[in-house]
Design a protein around this motif. Structure first.
Motif, PDB file in Angstrom:
ATOM      1  N   THR A 187       0.826  -1.194   0.000  1.00 47.96           N
ATOM      2  CA  THR A 187       0.000   0.000   0.000  1.00 47.96           C
ATOM      3  C   THR A 187       0.864   1.251   0.000  1.00 47.96           C
ATOM      4  OG1 THR A 187      -1.748  -1.162   1.184  1.00 47.96           O
ATOM      5  CG2 THR A 187      -1.847   1.236   1.199  1.00 47.96           C
ATOM      6  N   ASP A 188       1.961   1.208   0.754  1.00 43.81           N
ATOM      7  CA  ASP A 188       2.844   2.366   0.786  1.00 43.81           C
ATOM      8  C   ASP A 188       3.457   2.655  -0.582  1.00 43.81           C
ATOM      9  OD1 ASP A 188       2.346   2.760   3.426  1.00 43.81           O
ATOM     10  OD2 ASP A 188       4.342   2.230   4.153  1.00 43.81           O
ATOM     11  N   ASP A 189       3.701   1.620  -1.340  1.00 44.43           N
ATOM     12  CA  ASP A 189       4.197   1.794  -2.707  1.00 44.43           C
ATOM     13  C   ASP A 189       3.208   2.629  -3.511  1.00 44.43           C
ATOM     14  OD1 ASP A 189       5.808   1.338  -5.016  1.00 44.43           O
ATOM     15  OD2 ASP A 189       4.590  -0.406  -5.558  1.00 44.43           O
ATOM     16  N   ARG A 190       1.918   2.362  -3.320  1.00 51.22           N
ATOM     17  CA  ARG A 190       0.889   3.099  -4.051  1.00 51.22           C
ATOM     18  C   ARG A 190       0.665   4.494  -3.458  1.00 51.22           C
ATOM     19  NH1 ARG A 190      -0.971  -2.164  -3.736  1.00 51.22           N
ATOM     20  NH2 ARG A 190      -2.584  -1.716  -2.185  1.00 51.22           N
ATOM     21  N   VAL A 191       0.794   4.629  -2.140  1.00 49.37           N
ATOM     22  CA  VAL A 191       0.721   5.957  -1.518  1.00 49.37           C
ATOM     23  C   VAL A 191       1.766   6.887  -2.130  1.00 49.37           C
ATOM     24  CG1 VAL A 191       1.232   7.223   0.619  1.00 49.37           C
ATOM     25  CG2 VAL A 191      -0.308   5.256   0.679  1.00 49.37           C
ATOM     26  N   VAL A 192       2.995   6.418  -2.160  1.00 43.99           N
ATOM     27  CA  VAL A 192       4.094   7.210  -2.713  1.00 43.99           C
ATOM     28  C   VAL A 192       3.889   7.439  -4.204  1.00 43.99           C
ATOM     29  CG1 VAL A 192       6.576   7.131  -3.212  1.00 43.99           C
ATOM     30  CG2 VAL A 192       5.730   6.537  -0.939  1.00 43.99           C
ATOM     31  N   LEU A 249      -8.110  20.428 -10.557  1.00 43.45           N
ATOM     32  CA  LEU A 249      -8.001  18.977 -10.712  1.00 43.45           C
ATOM     33  C   LEU A 249      -6.547  18.521 -10.689  1.00 43.45           C
ATOM     34  CD1 LEU A 249      -9.324  16.231 -11.274  1.00 43.45           C
ATOM     35  CD2 LEU A 249      -9.280  16.809 -13.714  1.00 43.45           C
ATOM     36  N   MET A 250      -5.659  19.307 -11.250  1.00 43.64           N
ATOM     37  CA  MET A 250      -4.256  18.900 -11.376  1.00 43.64           C
ATOM     38  C   MET A 250      -3.554  18.734 -10.040  1.00 43.64           C
ATOM     39  SD  MET A 250      -2.526  22.506 -12.557  1.00 43.64           S
ATOM     40  CE  MET A 250      -2.082  23.754 -11.345  1.00 43.64           C
ATOM     41  N   ARG A 251      -4.089  19.333  -8.972  1.00 43.45           N
ATOM     42  CA  ARG A 251      -3.349  19.443  -7.708  1.00 43.45           C
ATOM     43  C   ARG A 251      -3.957  18.674  -6.547  1.00 43.45           C
ATOM     44  NH1 ARG A 251      -6.018  25.241  -7.475  1.00 43.45           N
ATOM     45  NH2 ARG A 251      -7.610  24.847  -5.876  1.00 43.45           N
ATOM     46  N   THR A 252      -5.145  18.077  -6.726  1.00 43.65           N
ATOM     47  CA  THR A 252      -5.888  17.578  -5.577  1.00 43.65           C
ATOM     48  C   THR A 252      -5.572  16.131  -5.193  1.00 43.65           C
ATOM     49  OG1 THR A 252      -7.740  17.175  -7.082  1.00 43.65           O
ATOM     50  CG2 THR A 252      -7.834  19.152  -5.757  1.00 43.65           C
ATOM     51  N   GLY A 253      -4.667  15.453  -5.916  1.00 45.86           N
ATOM     52  CA  GLY A 253      -4.341  14.069  -5.595  1.00 45.86           C
ATOM     53  C   GLY A 253      -3.970  13.821  -4.149  1.00 45.86           C
ATOM     54  N   PRO A 254      -3.152  14.675  -3.510  1.00 47.16           N
ATOM     55  CA  PRO A 254      -2.770  14.405  -2.118  1.00 47.16           C
ATOM     56  C   PRO A 254      -3.944  14.286  -1.156  1.00 47.16           C
ATOM     57  CG  PRO A 254      -1.313  16.059  -3.063  1.00 47.16           C
ATOM     58  CD  PRO A 254      -2.404  15.826  -4.067  1.00 47.16           C
ATOM     59  N   LEU A 255      -5.079  14.911  -1.475  1.00 43.98           N
ATOM     60  CA  LEU A 255      -6.237  14.802  -0.585  1.00 43.98           C
ATOM     61  C   LEU A 255      -6.665  13.352  -0.393  1.00 43.98           C
ATOM     62  CD1 LEU A 255      -8.362  17.793  -1.872  1.00 43.98           C
ATOM     63  CD2 LEU A 255      -7.501  17.525   0.461  1.00 43.98           C
ATOM     64  N   ARG A 272      -8.062   7.391  -4.242  1.00 41.22           N
ATOM     65  CA  ARG A 272      -8.221   6.748  -2.928  1.00 41.22           C
ATOM     66  C   ARG A 272      -8.455   5.244  -3.079  1.00 41.22           C
ATOM     67  NH1 ARG A 272     -11.464   4.344   0.333  1.00 41.22           N
ATOM     68  NH2 ARG A 272     -13.074   4.237  -1.291  1.00 41.22           N
ATOM     69  N   TYR A 273      -9.349   4.878  -3.975  1.00 39.47           N
ATOM     70  CA  TYR A 273      -9.695   3.468  -4.153  1.00 39.47           C
ATOM     71  C   TYR A 273      -8.526   2.687  -4.735  1.00 39.47           C
ATOM     72  CZ  TYR A 273     -12.729  -0.522  -5.014  1.00 39.47           C
ATOM     73  OH  TYR A 273     -13.290  -1.773  -4.980  1.00 39.47           O
ATOM     74  N   ALA A 274      -7.809   3.302  -5.665  1.00 33.25           N
ATOM     75  CA  ALA A 274      -6.669   2.619  -6.273  1.00 33.25           C
ATOM     76  C   ALA A 274      -5.566   2.365  -5.252  1.00 33.25           C
ATOM     77  CB  ALA A 274      -6.133   3.432  -7.444  1.00 33.25           C
ATOM     78  N   VAL A 275      -5.317   3.313  -4.373  1.00 36.52           N
ATOM     79  CA  VAL A 275      -4.317   3.097  -3.323  1.00 36.52           C
ATOM     80  C   VAL A 275      -4.728   1.935  -2.433  1.00 36.52           C
ATOM     81  CG1 VAL A 275      -3.324   4.090  -1.220  1.00 36.52           C
ATOM     82  CG2 VAL A 275      -3.428   5.469  -3.300  1.00 36.52           C
ATOM     83  N   ALA A 276      -5.991   1.876  -2.076  1.00 39.97           N
ATOM     84  CA  ALA A 276      -6.467   0.832  -1.163  1.00 39.97           C
ATOM     85  C   ALA A 276      -6.550  -0.536  -1.821  1.00 39.97           C
ATOM     86  CB  ALA A 276      -7.832   1.224  -0.605  1.00 39.97           C
ATOM     87  N   HIS A 277      -6.903  -0.578  -3.112  1.00 39.98           N
ATOM     88  CA  HIS A 277      -7.250  -1.859  -3.742  1.00 39.98           C
ATOM     89  C   HIS A 277      -6.483  -2.171  -5.020  1.00 39.98           C
ATOM     90  CE1 HIS A 277     -10.614  -2.090  -0.954  1.00 39.98           C
ATOM     91  NE2 HIS A 277     -10.966  -0.865  -1.322  1.00 39.98           N
ATOM     92  N   LEU A 285       9.594  13.851  -2.131  1.00 45.33           N
ATOM     93  CA  LEU A 285       8.187  13.685  -2.480  1.00 45.33           C
ATOM     94  C   LEU A 285       7.624  12.414  -1.865  1.00 45.33           C
ATOM     95  CD1 LEU A 285       8.342  14.766  -6.231  1.00 45.33           C
ATOM     96  CD2 LEU A 285       7.322  16.065  -4.346  1.00 45.33           C
ATOM     97  N   SER A 286       8.434  11.367  -1.839  1.00 42.26           N
ATOM     98  CA  SER A 286       8.016  10.113  -1.213  1.00 42.26           C
ATOM     99  C   SER A 286       7.720  10.310   0.270  1.00 42.26           C
ATOM    100  CB  SER A 286       9.113   9.061  -1.403  1.00 42.26           C
ATOM    101  OG  SER A 286       8.830   7.883  -0.683  1.00 42.26           O
ATOM    102  N   GLU A 287       8.619  10.970   0.969  1.00 34.64           N
ATOM    103  CA  GLU A 287       8.416  11.222   2.399  1.00 34.64           C
ATOM    104  C   GLU A 287       7.198  12.096   2.642  1.00 34.64           C
ATOM    105  OE1 GLU A 287      12.036  12.877   3.825  1.00 34.64           O
ATOM    106  OE2 GLU A 287      13.215  11.071   3.401  1.00 34.64           O
ATOM    107  N   LEU A 288       6.978  13.076   1.766  1.00 30.23           N
ATOM    108  CA  LEU A 288       5.829  13.951   1.915  1.00 30.23           C
ATOM    109  C   LEU A 288       4.532  13.173   1.751  1.00 30.23           C
ATOM    110  CD1 LEU A 288       4.708  16.805   2.273  1.00 30.23           C
ATOM    111  CD2 LEU A 288       5.044  17.168  -0.185  1.00 30.23           C
ATOM    112  N   ALA A 289       4.458  12.306   0.752  1.00 27.26           N
ATOM    113  CA  ALA A 289       3.251  11.504   0.551  1.00 27.26           C
ATOM    114  C   ALA A 289       2.977  10.606   1.749  1.00 27.26           C
ATOM    115  CB  ALA A 289       3.393  10.660  -0.717  1.00 27.26           C
ATOM    116  N   LEU A 290       3.999   9.967   2.254  1.00 28.73           N
ATOM    117  CA  LEU A 290       3.829   9.108   3.422  1.00 28.73           C
ATOM    118  C   LEU A 290       3.424   9.917   4.649  1.00 28.73           C
ATOM    119  CD1 LEU A 290       6.898   6.783   2.853  1.00 28.73           C
ATOM    120  CD2 LEU A 290       4.500   6.097   2.734  1.00 28.73           C
ATOM    121  N   GLY A 291       3.939  11.141   4.740  1.00 24.64           N
ATOM    122  CA  GLY A 291       3.555  12.006   5.847  1.00 24.64           C
ATOM    123  C   GLY A 291       2.087  12.377   5.803  1.00 24.64           C
ATOM    124  N   VAL A 292       1.565  12.657   4.609  1.00 20.58           N
ATOM    125  CA  VAL A 292       0.138  12.953   4.476  1.00 20.58           C
ATOM    126  C   VAL A 292      -0.690  11.756   4.916  1.00 20.58           C
ATOM    127  CG1 VAL A 292      -1.716  13.482   2.856  1.00 20.58           C
ATOM    128  CG2 VAL A 292       0.500  14.611   2.616  1.00 20.58           C
TER     129      VAL A 292
END
Length: 322
Positions: A9-14, A145-151, A191-196, A307-314
């Motif tokens: 899952t962390d692979d997909r988060v990042v 739309l271009m920026r909202t992925g981190p949410l 969200r769904y792709a990260v989870a599944h 960027l990887s650390e930032l994604a995991l931090g979110v």
């Protein structure tokens, strides 16, 4: 470069933030250019509309970073403090770090700049965007739309909460409901792709839209699956941008789909950034070509590790644990 274990899952988060940044940087050299030939392989060559270095990302990722840093530091993304922090970050970026900025976003930044540092800055920004739309100015560009992925990383198990947040963060700069609806669909897909590790979340997101809007968006998704990405040009309009990105995403693995997004032409960095966030969520950072990860970088000094650390931090996670 320390990345999470492949397939986790962390692979997909990042992958969400790295996929978007790599798509952005891959599209930069071709921005507002013609459609590329099918046999042409896009490269992170830099240039484009500004003095971009090879592998340097543009405003798409720069604004996503503003959001991600606020989300990392605040437990409730729709709290007044998180929204204030994001609005302040947008204004500081527009003043000091923006290498490029869309017309809609630039106008809102100018109208709300006086509120920088004030508690009401997010409300001022949102009001400016709403007033522009109410005045009849077209306000459904692809800049939210271009920026909202981190949410999506902040709401791993809460699709309805994510939909509320996607709408709020879109309305900071884009008053047209079309922009919010696109963000709701795409964020739920991420969200769904990260989870599944599955792309069906985009269509599942239709249920998060107002009932009278679901059929319209379902038809637009159908059209995107039936036609190639270049059929949706010009793609500065948020609906066309989403269609071009979705058309690319459903046509292959990470690299195949990302290159297809760039080949569509026109707003190449934005369409590829939008597609890259979902592709990274589905396939993970481990699917991103090493040469992209080695090259990608940008404001305010991030490379792939940062960027990887930032994604995991979110997401409130630590690399390799899940």
């Amino acid at each position: 470069m320390n990345l999470p274990l492949p397939g986790t899952t962390d692979d997909r988060v990042v992958g969400v933030l790295l996929g978007s940044a790599c798509g952005d940087a891959l599209g930069v050299p071709y921005e507002f250019g013609p459609r590329l030939a099918e046999d042409r392989v896009p490269e992170m060559a830099g240039g484009g509309l500004g003095p971009y270095e090879p592998g340097e990302y543009s405003d798409d990722t720069q604004m996503a970073v503003c959001i991600a840093r606020a989300l990392r530091d605040h437990g409730d993304p729709v709290s007044a403090e998180a929204l204030r922090r994001t609005a302040d970050a947008f204004l500081r970026w527009a003043n000091d770090g923006a290498s490029d900025i869309g017309n809609q976003t630039a106008w809102v930044m100018r109208r709300s700049g006086h509120a920088l540092g004030r508690p009401e800055v997010a409300k001022v920004m949102e009001r400016a965007a709403a007033d522009r739309f109410a005045d009849g100015v077209p306000s459904a560009g692809n800049g939210s739309l271009m920026r909202t992925g981190p949410l999506a990383l902040a709401y791993p198990d809460d699709p309805r909460g994510l939909a509320v947040a996607a709408d709020r963060y879109s309305r900071l700069t884009h008053g047209d409901p079309l922009a919010s609806e696109a963000c709701v669909l795409w964020c739920e897909g991420i969200r769904y792709a990260v989870a599944h590790a599955d792309l069906s979340g985009v269509r599942a997101g239709l249920d998060l839209l107002p009932r009278d809007r679901r059929g319209v968006w379902a038809a637009w998704l159908d059209e995107a699956e039936e036609r190639p990405p270049h059929a949706f040009s010009p793609n500065g309009f948020v609906v066309r941008a989403l269609q071009a990105a979705w058309s690319a995403v459903v046509r292959g693995d990470f690299t195949t789909a990302l290159r297809a997004a760039v080949r569509a032409g026109d707003d190449t960095d934005t369409v590829a950034a939008i597609a890259g966030a979902l592709l990274g969520a589905r396939w993970g950072a481990s699917a991103i070509p090493r040469e992209y990860l080695d090259a990608v970088h940008g404001w305010p000094g991030y490379r792939a590790d940062g960027l990887s650390e930032l994604a995991l931090g979110v997401a409130g996670r630590r690399a390799g644990k899940r």
